[in-house]
Design a protein around this motif. Structure first.
Motif, PDB file in Angstrom:
ATOM      1  N   MET A  67       0.829  -1.202   0.000  1.00 49.70           N
ATOM      2  CA  MET A  67       0.000   0.000   0.000  1.00 49.70           C
ATOM      3  C   MET A  67       0.869   1.260   0.000  1.00 49.70           C
ATOM      4  SD  MET A  67      -3.336  -0.885   2.376  1.00 49.70           S
ATOM      5  CE  MET A  67      -2.393  -1.298   3.849  1.00 49.70           C
ATOM      6  N   ILE A  68       2.007   1.185   0.688  1.00 50.30           N
ATOM      7  CA  ILE A  68       2.922   2.329   0.710  1.00 50.30           C
ATOM      8  C   ILE A  68       3.486   2.592  -0.688  1.00 50.30           C
ATOM      9  CG2 ILE A  68       5.145   3.159   1.579  1.00 50.30           C
ATOM     10  CD1 ILE A  68       4.528   1.718   4.200  1.00 50.30           C
ATOM     11  N   LEU A  69       3.857   1.515  -1.373  1.00 53.01           N
ATOM     12  CA  LEU A  69       4.391   1.675  -2.730  1.00 53.01           C
ATOM     13  C   LEU A  69       3.331   2.226  -3.687  1.00 53.01           C
ATOM     14  CD1 LEU A  69       6.560  -1.549  -3.114  1.00 53.01           C
ATOM     15  CD2 LEU A  69       7.368   0.816  -3.132  1.00 53.01           C
ATOM     16  N   LEU A  70       2.102   1.773  -3.552  1.00 50.61           N
ATOM     17  CA  LEU A  70       1.018   2.303  -4.382  1.00 50.61           C
ATOM     18  C   LEU A  70       0.803   3.786  -4.112  1.00 50.61           C
ATOM     19  CD1 LEU A  70      -1.493  -0.663  -4.105  1.00 50.61           C
ATOM     20  CD2 LEU A  70      -0.487   0.186  -6.226  1.00 50.61           C
ATOM     21  N   LEU A  71       0.945   4.173  -2.852  1.00 50.71           N
ATOM     22  CA  LEU A  71       0.827   5.589  -2.503  1.00 50.71           C
ATOM     23  C   LEU A  71       1.963   6.391  -3.128  1.00 50.71           C
ATOM     24  CD1 LEU A  71      -0.633   7.791  -0.897  1.00 50.71           C
ATOM     25  CD2 LEU A  71       0.784   7.190   1.075  1.00 50.71           C
ATOM     26  N   LEU A  72       3.160   5.822  -3.131  1.00 47.64           N
ATOM     27  CA  LEU A  72       4.303   6.503  -3.748  1.00 47.64           C
ATOM     28  C   LEU A  72       4.126   6.633  -5.264  1.00 47.64           C
ATOM     29  CD1 LEU A  72       7.289   4.909  -1.771  1.00 47.64           C
ATOM     30  CD2 LEU A  72       6.403   7.242  -1.585  1.00 47.64           C
ATOM     31  N   VAL A  73       3.479   5.637  -5.875  1.00 42.24           N
ATOM     32  CA  VAL A  73       3.170   5.729  -7.304  1.00 42.24           C
ATOM     33  C   VAL A  73       2.259   6.929  -7.564  1.00 42.24           C
ATOM     34  CG1 VAL A  73       1.894   4.637  -9.192  1.00 42.24           C
ATOM     35  CG2 VAL A  73       3.492   3.293  -7.835  1.00 42.24           C
ATOM     36  N   ALA A  74       1.253   7.097  -6.712  1.00 39.29           N
ATOM     37  CA  ALA A  74       0.332   8.224  -6.858  1.00 39.29           C
ATOM     38  C   ALA A  74       1.058   9.557  -6.670  1.00 39.29           C
ATOM     39  CB  ALA A  74      -0.809   8.100  -5.856  1.00 39.29           C
ATOM     40  N   VAL A  75       1.950   9.618  -5.689  1.00 41.16           N
ATOM     41  CA  VAL A  75       2.722  10.848  -5.437  1.00 41.16           C
ATOM     42  C   VAL A  75       3.623  11.158  -6.633  1.00 41.16           C
ATOM     43  CG1 VAL A  75       4.505  11.890  -3.991  1.00 41.16           C
ATOM     44  CG2 VAL A  75       2.649  10.614  -2.938  1.00 41.16           C
ATOM     45  N   ALA A  76       4.269  10.119  -7.175  1.00 38.88           N
ATOM     46  CA  ALA A  76       5.136  10.311  -8.346  1.00 38.88           C
ATOM     47  C   ALA A  76       4.327  10.796  -9.548  1.00 38.88           C
ATOM     48  CB  ALA A  76       5.848   9.002  -8.688  1.00 38.88           C
ATOM     49  N   ASP A  77       3.106  10.315  -9.671  1.00 42.43           N
ATOM     50  CA  ASP A  77       2.243  10.762 -10.771  1.00 42.43           C
ATOM     51  C   ASP A  77       1.857  12.225 -10.605  1.00 42.43           C
ATOM     52  OD1 ASP A  77       1.936   8.640 -12.606  1.00 42.43           O
ATOM     53  OD2 ASP A  77       0.666   7.570 -11.201  1.00 42.43           O
ATOM     54  N   ILE A  78       1.637  12.637  -9.373  1.00 43.15           N
ATOM     55  CA  ILE A  78       1.332  14.050  -9.116  1.00 43.15           C
ATOM     56  C   ILE A  78       2.511  14.925  -9.533  1.00 43.15           C
ATOM     57  CG2 ILE A  78       0.891  15.757  -7.307  1.00 43.15           C
ATOM     58  CD1 ILE A  78      -0.705  13.605  -5.829  1.00 43.15           C
ATOM     59  N   ALA A  79       3.723  14.472  -9.202  1.00 43.65           N
ATOM     60  CA  ALA A  79       4.921  15.209  -9.599  1.00 43.65           C
ATOM     61  C   ALA A  79       5.064  15.250 -11.116  1.00 43.65           C
ATOM     62  CB  ALA A  79       6.156  14.560  -8.968  1.00 43.65           C
ATOM     63  N   ALA A 100      -4.319   3.599  -8.635  1.00 43.17           N
ATOM     64  CA  ALA A 100      -3.478   3.332  -7.463  1.00 43.17           C
ATOM     65  C   ALA A 100      -4.295   3.403  -6.180  1.00 43.17           C
ATOM     66  CB  ALA A 100      -2.320   4.331  -7.413  1.00 43.17           C
ATOM     67  N   VAL A 101      -5.172   4.405  -6.081  1.00 46.79           N
ATOM     68  CA  VAL A 101      -6.021   4.546  -4.892  1.00 46.79           C
ATOM     69  C   VAL A 101      -6.972   3.354  -4.772  1.00 46.79           C
ATOM     70  CG1 VAL A 101      -7.855   5.918  -3.826  1.00 46.79           C
ATOM     71  CG2 VAL A 101      -5.887   7.049  -4.845  1.00 46.79           C
ATOM     72  N   LEU A 102      -7.580   2.959  -5.893  1.00 50.21           N
ATOM     73  CA  LEU A 102      -8.474   1.806  -5.886  1.00 50.21           C
ATOM     74  C   LEU A 102      -7.715   0.525  -5.546  1.00 50.21           C
ATOM     75  CD1 LEU A 102     -10.658   2.615  -9.025  1.00 50.21           C
ATOM     76  CD2 LEU A 102     -11.381   2.696  -6.629  1.00 50.21           C
ATOM     77  N   ALA A 103      -6.472   0.417  -6.022  1.00 50.34           N
ATOM     78  CA  ALA A 103      -5.657  -0.754  -5.698  1.00 50.34           C
ATOM     79  C   ALA A 103      -5.351  -0.809  -4.203  1.00 50.34           C
ATOM     80  CB  ALA A 103      -4.354  -0.727  -6.498  1.00 50.34           C
ATOM     81  N   ILE A 104      -5.094   0.339  -3.604  1.00 44.17           N
ATOM     82  CA  ILE A 104      -4.864   0.393  -2.151  1.00 44.17           C
ATOM     83  C   ILE A 104      -6.094  -0.118  -1.408  1.00 44.17           C
ATOM     84  CG2 ILE A 104      -4.559   1.945  -0.182  1.00 44.17           C
ATOM     85  CD1 ILE A 104      -2.796   3.688  -1.986  1.00 44.17           C
ATOM     86  N   LEU A 105      -7.263   0.340  -1.825  1.00 48.68           N
ATOM     87  CA  LEU A 105      -8.514  -0.100  -1.194  1.00 48.68           C
ATOM     88  C   LEU A 105      -8.736  -1.594  -1.411  1.00 48.68           C
ATOM     89  CD1 LEU A 105     -10.846   2.881  -2.199  1.00 48.68           C
ATOM     90  CD2 LEU A 105      -9.699   2.505   0.003  1.00 48.68           C
ATOM     91  N   PHE A 106      -8.389  -2.070  -2.609  1.00 44.27           N
ATOM     92  CA  PHE A 106      -8.533  -3.490  -2.934  1.00 44.27           C
ATOM     93  C   PHE A 106      -7.623  -4.340  -2.050  1.00 44.27           C
ATOM     94  CE2 PHE A 106      -6.672  -6.880  -5.758  1.00 44.27           C
ATOM     95  CZ  PHE A 106      -7.706  -7.793  -5.588  1.00 44.27           C
ATOM     96  N   VAL A 107      -6.375  -3.951  -1.940  1.00 44.78           N
ATOM     97  CA  VAL A 107      -5.411  -4.687  -1.113  1.00 44.78           C
ATOM     98  C   VAL A 107      -5.862  -4.695   0.354  1.00 44.78           C
ATOM     99  CG1 VAL A 107      -3.065  -4.658  -0.191  1.00 44.78           C
ATOM    100  CG2 VAL A 107      -3.452  -4.277  -2.635  1.00 44.78           C
ATOM    101  N   ARG A 108      -6.246  -3.540   0.839  1.00 35.11           N
ATOM    102  CA  ARG A 108      -6.658  -3.414   2.234  1.00 35.11           C
ATOM    103  C   ARG A 108      -7.894  -4.257   2.521  1.00 35.11           C
ATOM    104  NH1 ARG A 108      -5.841   0.258   6.360  1.00 35.11           N
ATOM    105  NH2 ARG A 108      -7.587   0.559   7.796  1.00 35.11           N
ATOM    106  N   ARG A 109      -8.895  -4.175   1.642  1.00 31.01           N
ATOM    107  CA  ARG A 109     -10.153  -4.884   1.880  1.00 31.01           C
ATOM    108  C   ARG A 109      -9.980  -6.395   1.765  1.00 31.01           C
ATOM    109  NH1 ARG A 109     -14.336  -5.421   4.880  1.00 31.01           N
ATOM    110  NH2 ARG A 109     -16.084  -6.476   3.851  1.00 31.01           N
ATOM    111  N   LEU A 110      -9.286  -6.875   0.723  1.00 31.80           N
ATOM    112  CA  LEU A 110      -9.116  -8.314   0.534  1.00 31.80           C
ATOM    113  C   LEU A 110      -8.283  -8.919   1.664  1.00 31.80           C
ATOM    114  CD1 LEU A 110      -9.545 -10.854  -1.070  1.00 31.80           C
ATOM    115  CD2 LEU A 110      -7.651 -10.199  -2.568  1.00 31.80           C
TER     116      LEU A 110
END
Length: 209
Positions: free
Chosen positions: A1-13, A181-191
């Motif tokens: 989940m941390i890596l997925l969050l970093l992907v989102a941050v990198a995309d913002i940049a 990436a956000v949806l993947a975080i939710l998917f990982v967390r929920r499953l």
């Protein structure tokens, strides 16, 4: 989940860098090359390159960890429902590397894993629908298609107008990747939570001899 969050941050940049490049190109269109300094052009190019490499690096790292996790939850789900799956556990890894077929087989594995991880996988559950899986997969597919088109157009762009159009598509692709990436975080967390809950319930169920 941390890596997925970093992907989102990198995309913002990367979006910031792309919009900066777009701003310079629009400045050229409106006021000519005099309005844009060479230093601004060099900085914009360096920023695009740096954020692009950072985004690719985080995506590759995330892919490795995500596939390891994906295989693990598939194995767990196989314990919950032994005869529920179309393919063996190895497909949770191999499916991602099959050309064309990787556009739908991993989703099937994800849906079957999700269903097997429900409290009762044989009954329809309104509380654990596959909506999140489908939303994540749809966003991911859109990102792939849009990203390939945008990168191809940007690489081939020769005029300022073409660069602006390609930059807009690059931004759109990055936005959809953030959503994925956000949806993947939710998917990982929920499953993960579903499997943890089911494992505890099964461990507390009295066994008959």
């Amino acid at each position: 989940m941390i890596l997925l969050l970093l992907v989102a941050v990198a995309d913002i940049a990367y979006i910031t860098a792309t919009l900066n490049t777009r701003r310079l190109v629009v400045g050229v269109l409106d006021n000519g090359f005099v309005a844009v300094s060479e230093a601004d052009v060099d900085f914009a190019d360096a920023l695009m390159t740096a954020t692009s490499f950072a985004s690719i690096a985080f995506v590759l790292a995330t892919m490795v960890v995500f596939i390891i996790w994906f295989h693990r939850v598939r194995c767990n789900a196989g314990v919950f429902a032994t005869d529920w799956f179309t393919n063996g556990t190895g497909m949770a890894i191999g499916a991602w590397f099959i050309p064309i077929a990787n556009l739908w087989i991993p989703r099937r594995v994800a849906v079957e894993t999700w269903t097997a991880s429900r409290a009762d996988h044989l009954a329809h559950s309104r509380h654990e629908p596959t909506t999140l899986v489908n939303a994540w997969w749809t966003a991911w597919l859109i990102t792939i298609c849009l990203g390939r088109v945008a990168n191809r157009l940007y690489d081939r762009a020769e005029t300022a107008e073409e660069i602006v159009s390609a930059a807009d598509l690059l931004v759109a692709a990055s936005v959809t990747n953030i959503v994925a990436a956000v949806l993947a975080i939710l998917f990982v967390r929920r499953l993960t939570h579903m499997q943890h809950t089911k494992a505890l319930a099964l461990s507390q169920t009295p066994r008959t001899v």
